[in-house]
Design an enzyme around this catalytic site. Structure first.
Site, mmCIF file in Angstrom:
data_model
loop_
_atom_site.group_PDB
_atom_site.id
_atom_site.type_symbol
_atom_site.label_atom_id
_atom_site.label_comp_id
_atom_site.label_asym_id
_atom_site.label_seq_id
_atom_site.Cartn_x
_atom_site.Cartn_y
_atom_site.Cartn_z
ATOM 1 N N SER A 145 -14.024 -79.260 -15.007
ATOM 2 C CA SER A 145 -15.185 -78.938 -14.185
ATOM 3 C C SER A 145 -15.617 -80.163 -13.393
ATOM 4 O O SER A 145 -15.442 -81.311 -13.837
ATOM 5 C CB SER A 145 -16.355 -78.483 -15.068
ATOM 6 O OG SER A 145 -17.547 -78.345 -14.313
ATOM 7 N N TYR A 158 -21.865 -80.032 -22.336
ATOM 8 C CA TYR A 158 -20.773 -79.404 -21.592
ATOM 9 C C TYR A 158 -20.070 -80.408 -20.690
ATOM 10 O O TYR A 158 -18.835 -80.491 -20.671
ATOM 11 C CB TYR A 158 -21.329 -78.245 -20.763
ATOM 12 C CG TYR A 158 -20.322 -77.586 -19.850
ATOM 13 C CD1 TYR A 158 -19.405 -76.661 -20.342
ATOM 14 C CD2 TYR A 158 -20.283 -77.892 -18.492
ATOM 15 C CE1 TYR A 158 -18.479 -76.050 -19.510
ATOM 16 C CE2 TYR A 158 -19.361 -77.289 -17.648
ATOM 17 C CZ TYR A 158 -18.464 -76.375 -18.168
ATOM 18 O OH TYR A 158 -17.543 -75.777 -17.336
#
Length: 269
Positions: A145, A158
């Protein structure tokens, strides 16, 4: 699970294949003539997708219902990567995010995130690389990501997990490239996948222009893999964002954060 009816075709294994980017990978690869092994927790969704892809494209599609945050789930997929019809491409897509900050979430939830986002990626990549190196060809795409390039959501773990995935992929990719095997980190920005909704994360503050389509992420990721890139960041606006996360002063970046999933408010009462 279907039989091996096309032994000469390339075969890819995709985790988190029942939704979002994983499903988009499955659909694109099937359309491109790949046979597939699809992995996800939801057996019914997997079977429906397998039947659809087989009927539409005529390829062979296996399914493995497995929770990769568990020992049994990881072991089942590891075994498929090391036995049976060779896997030419592994797409490690399965992952989760949490809707609460680190200090408000439980250790059990945080440990599950690490097992799925980090440990499963490590284990499945390791299982896949052995046979690929022996054959002298193959590829791994680890879905990471843009969040891994900075701290866009303070209090969330995350982004830390995705920073590991990107660094891991670059490091391992450099070591196996001379052996004919490629490892690439695919680092999309915000993508419409249903992940945020399932995690209970309110993304209503994010403008419409910031969202990517899963099909576009997959198409650019596969192009970058063919080009031999170590890291793929789909879409020009997220390429700019990555440059900012890497080089802009941290004080300036704090004023632009829109993702508040890790925010902590002082408790009252």
């Amino acid at each position: 699970m279907t039989g091996d009816t096309h032994p000469s075709r390339r075969r890819a294994l995709v985790t988190g294949a029942s939704l979002g980017i994983g499903e988009a990978f499955a659909r694109r690869l099937a359309a491109d003539g790949w046979d597939l092994v699809l992995v996800a927790r939801d057996a019914a969704r997997l079977d429906a997708l397998a039947a659809e892809l087989t009927g539409r494209h005529g390829g062979d599609v296996e399914t493995i219902a497995a929770d990769l945050s568990t020992e049994d789930g990881c072991a089942a997929v590891e075994q498929r990567l090391t036995a049976g019809t060779p896997i030419e491409l592994l797409v490690n897509n399965a992952g989760i995010s949490l809707s609460t900050s680190f200090v408000r979430s439980s250790v059990a939830d945080e440990a599950r995130l690490v097992r799925l986002n980090v440990l499963a990626v490590l284990r499945l990549t390791h299982a896949a690389l052995g046979p690929m190196i022996e054959r002298g060809h193959g590829a791994v795409i680890n879905v990471s990501s843009v969040a891994g390039f900075g701290v866009p959501m303070p209090g969330s773990t995350y982004s830390a997990s995705k920073a590991w995935v990107t660094n891991f992929s670059e490091s391992i990719g450099q070591s196996v490239a001379p052996l004919g095997v490629r490892v690439m980190a695919l680092c999309p920005g915000y993508t419409r996948t249903g992940v945020h909704e399932r995690a209970g994360i309110d993304m209503s503050r994010l403008p419409a222009w910031a969202w990517l389509r899963a099909d576009d992420v997959v198409a650019e990721g596969l192009r970058d893999l063919r080009k031999g890139k170590a890291v793929s960041v789909p879409d020009w606006k997220y390429k700019v964002a990555v440059a900012g996360l890497r080089h802009a002063p941290k004080r300036l970046l704090r004023g632009f954060r829109r993702d508040t999933r890790g925010a902590v408010g002082r408790q009252r009462g």
